[in-house]
Design a protein around this motif. Structure first.
Motif, mmCIF file in Angstrom:
data_model
loop_
_atom_site.group_PDB
_atom_site.id
_atom_site.type_symbol
_atom_site.label_atom_id
_atom_site.label_comp_id
_atom_site.label_asym_id
_atom_site.label_seq_id
_atom_site.Cartn_x
_atom_site.Cartn_y
_atom_site.Cartn_z
ATOM 1 N N GLU A 1 55.435 -10.239 11.363
ATOM 2 C CA GLU A 1 54.729 -9.097 9.622
ATOM 3 C C GLU A 1 54.865 -10.773 8.709
ATOM 4 O O GLU A 1 54.023 -10.840 8.016
ATOM 5 C CB GLU A 1 55.518 -8.644 9.326
ATOM 6 N N GLN A 2 55.933 -11.430 8.518
ATOM 7 C CA GLN A 2 55.956 -11.939 8.125
ATOM 8 C C GLN A 2 55.037 -13.370 7.836
ATOM 9 O O GLN A 2 54.536 -14.499 6.536
ATOM 10 C CB GLN A 2 57.783 -13.424 8.373
ATOM 11 N N ILE A 3 55.063 -13.413 9.418
ATOM 12 C CA ILE A 3 54.101 -14.581 9.470
ATOM 13 C C ILE A 3 52.342 -14.567 9.185
ATOM 14 O O ILE A 3 52.253 -15.351 8.650
ATOM 15 C CB ILE A 3 53.571 -14.824 11.036
ATOM 16 N N LYS A 4 52.419 -13.358 8.563
ATOM 17 C CA LYS A 4 50.870 -12.646 8.696
ATOM 18 C C LYS A 4 50.508 -12.640 6.745
ATOM 19 O O LYS A 4 49.856 -12.990 6.354
ATOM 20 C CB LYS A 4 50.564 -11.309 8.762
ATOM 21 N N THR A 5 51.724 -12.470 6.112
ATOM 22 C CA THR A 5 52.544 -12.809 5.072
ATOM 23 C C THR A 5 52.542 -13.804 4.334
ATOM 24 O O THR A 5 50.796 -14.495 3.389
ATOM 25 C CB THR A 5 53.776 -11.969 4.566
ATOM 26 N N ARG A 6 52.491 -14.720 4.873
ATOM 27 C CA ARG A 6 52.641 -15.850 4.681
ATOM 28 C C ARG A 6 50.790 -16.680 4.514
ATOM 29 O O ARG A 6 50.213 -16.554 4.073
ATOM 30 C CB ARG A 6 52.630 -16.722 5.773
ATOM 31 N N PHE A 7 50.188 -15.799 6.429
ATOM 32 C CA PHE A 7 48.674 -16.152 6.238
ATOM 33 C C PHE A 7 47.833 -15.824 4.550
ATOM 34 O O PHE A 7 46.886 -15.950 4.388
ATOM 35 C CB PHE A 7 47.740 -15.860 7.348
ATOM 36 N N GLN B 1 49.928 -27.278 0.558
ATOM 37 C CA GLN B 1 50.642 -27.759 0.993
ATOM 38 C C GLN B 1 51.485 -27.515 1.566
ATOM 39 O O GLN B 1 51.789 -27.701 2.731
ATOM 40 C CB GLN B 1 50.429 -29.372 0.755
ATOM 41 N N SER B 2 52.104 -27.333 0.562
ATOM 42 C CA SER B 2 53.718 -26.480 0.815
ATOM 43 C C SER B 2 53.630 -25.296 1.928
ATOM 44 O O SER B 2 54.389 -24.993 2.992
ATOM 45 C CB SER B 2 54.072 -26.389 -0.490
ATOM 46 N N LEU B 3 52.611 -24.438 1.716
ATOM 47 C CA LEU B 3 52.642 -22.843 2.660
ATOM 48 C C LEU B 3 51.901 -23.267 3.695
ATOM 49 O O LEU B 3 52.877 -22.874 4.655
ATOM 50 C CB LEU B 3 51.232 -21.864 1.451
ATOM 51 N N ILE B 4 51.382 -24.111 3.781
ATOM 52 C CA ILE B 4 51.417 -24.204 5.402
ATOM 53 C C ILE B 4 52.611 -25.616 6.055
ATOM 54 O O ILE B 4 53.095 -25.147 7.396
ATOM 55 C CB ILE B 4 50.063 -25.770 5.308
ATOM 56 N N TYR C 1 53.929 -23.530 9.438
ATOM 57 C CA TYR C 1 54.534 -24.410 10.667
ATOM 58 C C TYR C 1 55.878 -24.039 11.028
ATOM 59 O O TYR C 1 55.983 -24.509 11.774
ATOM 60 C CB TYR C 1 54.095 -26.240 9.802
ATOM 61 N N ILE C 2 57.240 -24.130 10.280
ATOM 62 C CA ILE C 2 58.296 -24.428 10.614
ATOM 63 C C ILE C 2 58.583 -22.970 10.576
ATOM 64 O O ILE C 2 59.316 -22.554 11.772
ATOM 65 C CB ILE C 2 59.030 -24.318 8.832
ATOM 66 N N ASP C 3 57.931 -21.622 10.191
ATOM 67 C CA ASP C 3 58.067 -20.584 10.751
ATOM 68 C C ASP C 3 57.628 -20.498 11.944
ATOM 69 O O ASP C 3 58.367 -19.619 12.835
ATOM 70 C CB ASP C 3 57.423 -19.323 9.221
ATOM 71 N N LEU C 4 56.270 -20.503 12.277
ATOM 72 C CA LEU C 4 56.238 -20.650 13.345
ATOM 73 C C LEU C 4 56.771 -21.798 14.492
ATOM 74 O O LEU C 4 57.213 -21.029 15.785
ATOM 75 C CB LEU C 4 54.427 -21.083 13.972
ATOM 76 N N THR C 5 57.321 -22.809 14.379
ATOM 77 C CA THR C 5 58.159 -23.611 15.610
ATOM 78 C C THR C 5 59.058 -22.574 15.496
ATOM 79 O O THR C 5 60.326 -23.036 17.720
ATOM 80 C CB THR C 5 58.568 -24.579 14.418
#
Length: 166
Positions: A5-11, A30-33, A37-41
């Motif tokens: 859900e956190q990643i969906k919200t970020r996208f 750029q900051s959001l990307i 990336y950090i969240d996915l990693t």
């Protein structure tokens, strides 16, 4: 909030910002990307930290297998041949390749054969029978059957398609 859900919200936030025309849009994107990336990693690392993907021994065996396939793919197409040369069982060789790269040893052998077949079909004027012989197939019909099963097209059609697109 769970990770997905956190990643969906970020996208969603990325998408929203992309469609706005506000000052510092590029910097925020750029900051959001970077944050995504950090969240996915982190998500990936936490899932993978419990697994041993490939030990040094597995990687060395895989490297040796690749070298053996490169040297022998035209003559030797059986997994047992390669396992014997590596002094391991076929079952263990299969475990190593599946855990390391998600492919069976026979898939690796066939991929190398098909790569060479495609290269020869495109870059040589040799007959299809000669290419089949060169790659160690007993007859052209068998080569054609294997090629079509793996690529979805016959060697003749593959060659024609490439030659017409050049």
């Amino acid at each position: 909030m769970d990770n997905l859900e956190q990643i969906k919200t970020r996208f969603a936030e990325l998408n929203s910002e992309y469609h706005k025309n506000l000052p510092f849009k590029e910097q925020k994107l750029q900051s959001l990307i970077r944050l995504t990336y950090i969240d996915l990693t982190r998500l990936y690392s936490s899932n993978e930290s419990h697994k041993i993907i490939a030990s040094t021994t597995y990687l060395n065996t895989l490297r040796n297998l690749e070298t053996l396939i490169q040297k022998n793919y035209r003559k030797e197409k059986t997994v047992s041949y390669y396992a014997e040369r590596l002094n391991i069982s076929t079952k263990h060789l299969n475990r190593i390749t599946m855990e390391s790269i998600g492919k069976s040893p026979s898939e690796l052998i066939q991929e190398r054969l098909l790569l060479e077949a495609k290269r020869l079909l495109v870059h040589s004027e040799n007959s299809l029978v000669n290419i089949s012989d060169f790659l160690g197939f007993k007859d052209y019909a068998h080569f054609s059957k294997v090629f079509k099963a793996k690529t979805g097209t016959t060697p003749t059609d593959f060659r024609k398609k490439y030659k017409s697109s050049v």
